[in-house]
Design an enzyme around this catalytic site. Structure first.
Site: not given
Lengths: 263, 423
Positions: B218, B242, B286
């Site tokens: 990450s 988490k 939408e």
């Protein structure tokens, strides 16, 4: 003949294409023509996280639907058996259904036959088909009422507003023949004659049948017809939300604990 | 903890033949090192994956009860709502789940934009993500057609007609989409088949997305590389717990819609059965398509951007320009890693760019607002300004700022920065 059909197809396709693509751009005049004031918000018993339909109002609303609305409007998506959810006994449901005739068959001889409606049947429509409905209503098609409170902006408020919104047209507005002026109908000119009036029904439970009362009751009934799952949904929702809230609380505590050595 | 589990004899037996336990441990477990400073914006990746699973599972149960035929589709959906056990719950989860999926993915993308997650060495990760978004959009669009309400039908008609703007082959392509000469039963059938297929394409793309993620791990709020083991903590248990806590909070938000306002994000017209003879007064897609719809509609013949790209109206029609712009608004994101020349990833250290990030964010919200309004009056030029900024931001603002900006000093390492701030 075949050649004619083939040659007309591109034209048809073009027409559909133009219609389709043009509609977002041409929506402006339709929007302007369809403008109607926002119906005032009413208090309904089924609003809020714990809301339920008032049982006596549902029963009265059913009576209004059967005696007035169902003369022109279908309620295709609702089965008679579903009336048990609003508190009708099996016998009462059978009695309601038996007032109507459905075409069934074919029988062993291959013939269609008529029989009384059963609890398993859906509400019997007043007309055979849309064309018959139009023919009996000056060319206008009375819409199916099964989803009315979900299929209109402002739902039940709109429905109540419409039913009680018949007023004299403002000065200078000419109402077309066969049309009526309604405050809340888009474009104001509606083909439905004022459907309700004081004392138009005689309530079985003795409630005074004012226009306002009738409109409220039938709106309640149609709100149930559109969302028969509403009460179960809200009941289950409270439980599920509580469980997840508690679980999330535990997870937060666990997260704090696991992360303690990192801070 | 992991080692004790791995000593179990059954686990060892399986592991020797198929190392599935160490695979999981290396993917999402104690052997996957993760930057220690990730904030809650990093929850949205796993959330998106979970919602994808929720959509696939609820969708399979809906498919068991749905009939893809123009005469039966609307009624079969109502039968799910009324007669199938907990059918209303499954359908409302699926219906609102689509909106939730887009909320989560849009947040996930803006997080990537803010913290520079698209930059080297994560360009391929970002590109796969853009393709996930495109596939999601196709899936959602076709799924919305299936209930065969008025908005289903007219939305399908409007959007498929866009392709007729393509020169020469446009009309043939539209006919191919429709399986005929208007949106009809063949259209519904192929949309149903594709709506069932594409989610699994998304799963495939997500597999590559996660694979690419695991190569370099990450990004993080500081946007700097991990230098040593002191900058990392294992994914499990820190981020599993988490993510689970974040999932709990998100489920409260999601289910509040499902149980208490299931139709809030929908359009009332879709509870009216499709009728090819009656056009709704105001066709809107939408909410998650509204910004792109605004870009599409911004291209009128007098829009200066149209005049430029069509060389004064000579090269293409305004309709084609709008269609191309709509697709370009997403496809340009593929070039972002190269349009942004700045080596600094996180906007925490980009004093000038951060302002324009928020302007871009508001521009997207504004486009969404315009997309939901009729194309009339001042909405037209406001949409055109917002559209102009959208493209100017990606093609001009980002490259120019990335060259002229003087970034703030970058922390030495994650652990130094985290210790210094007392966290």
């Amino acid at each position: 003949m075949i050649k004619f059909i083939l040659s007309s197809l591109p034209v048809a396709a073009l027409a559909v294409a133009t219609l389709g693509i043009a509609s977002p751009w041409t929506s402006a005049p339709a929007e302007a023509a369809g403008s109607a004031p926002t119906p005032p918000a009413q208090k309904w018993s089924w609003q809020g996280p714990f809301g339920t339909f008032e049982r006596p109002a549902l029963r009265r609303g059913l009576q209004v639907h059967l005696e007035i609305c169902s003369a022109c409007h279908s309620l295709d998506l609702v089965a008679y058996r579903a009336l048990s959810e609003i508190g009708l006994s099996d016998d009462e449901i059978k009695a309601v259904a038996s007032e109507f005739v459905v075409v069934d068959g074919p029988d062993d001889d291959g013939d269609m036959f008529e029989r009384e409606a059963l609890p398993a049947d859906h509400f019997v429509a007043p007309f055979e088909n849309d064309n018959a409905a139009r023919a009996s209503n000056g060319g206008a098609l009375p819409p199916d009422l099964s989803l009315m409170t979900k299929a209109r902006v402002h739902g039940p408020d709109y429905l109540y507003g419409l039913l009680t919104g018949y007023v004299d047209p403002p000065v200078g507005v000419e109402v077309m023949p066969g049309m009526y002026y309604n405050e809340y109908y888009p474009g104001h000119q509606i083909a439905m004659a004022p459907p309700i009036d004081d004392d138009l029904v005689e309530y079985a439970d003795g409630t005074a049948a004012t226009t306002d009362q009738i409109a409220r009751d039938v709106t309640t009934f149609l709100a149930w017809a559109a969302e028969p799952e509403l009460e179960e949904r809200k009941r289950l929702g409270v439980k599920v939300m509580l469980v997840i809230l508690i679980l999330t609380g535990f997870l937060y505590a666990l997260k704090k604990r696991i992360w303690a050595d990192q801070h | 903890m992991a080692s004790k589990f791995m000593e179990n004899s059954v686990v060892k037996w399986v592991e020797y033949r198929l190392p599935v336990f160490s695979f999981v441990d290396h993917s999402l477990g104690s052997q996957y090192p993760t930057p220690k400073n990730l904030n809650y914006w990093w929850n949205f990746g796993s959330l998106a994956g979970i919602i994808l699973m929720i959509m696939i599972i609820s969708g399979i149960f809906l498919a068991m009860n749905y009939t893809p035929h123009v005469d039966h589709a609307f009624d079969s959906v109502e039968r799910i709502m009324r007669d199938v056990n907990y059918g209303w719950l499954i359908r409302y989860i699926h219906m609102n789940g689509a909106s939730m999926f887009f909320i989560v993915v849009y947040i996930h993308m803006f997080r990537g934009l803010y913290f520079g997650s698209y930059k080297a060495p994560r360009e391929v990760l970002w590109i796969i993500g853009v393709f996930v978004l495109l596939t999601m959009m196709a899936t959602a669009f076709m799924g919305y057609v299936l209930p065969w309400g008025q908005m289903s039908f007219w939305g399908a008609t409007v959007i498929t007609n866009l392709f007729s703007a393509i020169p020469i082959v446009g009309d043939s392509i539209v006919t191919l989409f429709w399986g005929g000469f208007s949106v009809d039963n063949p259209t519904l059938n192929r949309f149903y088949a594709l709506h069932y297929l594409l989610p699994f394409v998304i799963v495939g793309l997500v597999f590559f997305h996660i694979w690419a993620l695991h190569v370099h791990g990450s990004n993080n709020p500081l946007g700097i590389d991990r230098k040593g083991p002191e900058d990392s903590i294992p994914f499990h248990p820190y981020f599993t717990v988490k993510d689970l806590f974040g999932l709990g909070v998100f489920m409260l938000f999601f289910l509040a819609f499902v149980f208490y306002s299931p139709n809030y994000l929908g359009h009332p017209d879709n509870y009216i059965e499709a009728n090819p003879l009656v056009t709704p007064p105001h066709i809107v897609p939408e909410w998650y398509f509204l910004p792109f719809y605004a870009i599409l509609r911004a291209f009128t013949t007098d829009f200066f951007l149209y005049q430029i790209i069509s060389l004064g109206g000579w090269l293409m029609s305004a309709k084609l320009a709008g269609v191309l712009a709509m697709f370009a608004s997403i496809l340009l994101l593929l070039l972002l890693p190269w349009l942004d020349r700045s080596k600094v990833r996180s906007n925490r250290f980009r004093p000038l760019n951060v302002w324009f990030f928020w302007i871009f964010f508001l521009d997207c919200i504004w486009l969404g607002y315009i997309g939901g309004k009729p194309a009339e009056g001042s909405f037209i030029w406001m949409g055109q300004i917002a559209t102009t900024y959208y493209f100017a931001h990606i093609l001009i603002v980002i490259p120019v700022i990335s060259i002229i900006e003087r970034p703030k000093p970058i922390p030495e390492s994650i652990s130094v920065a985290v210790t210094a701030s007392g966290k």
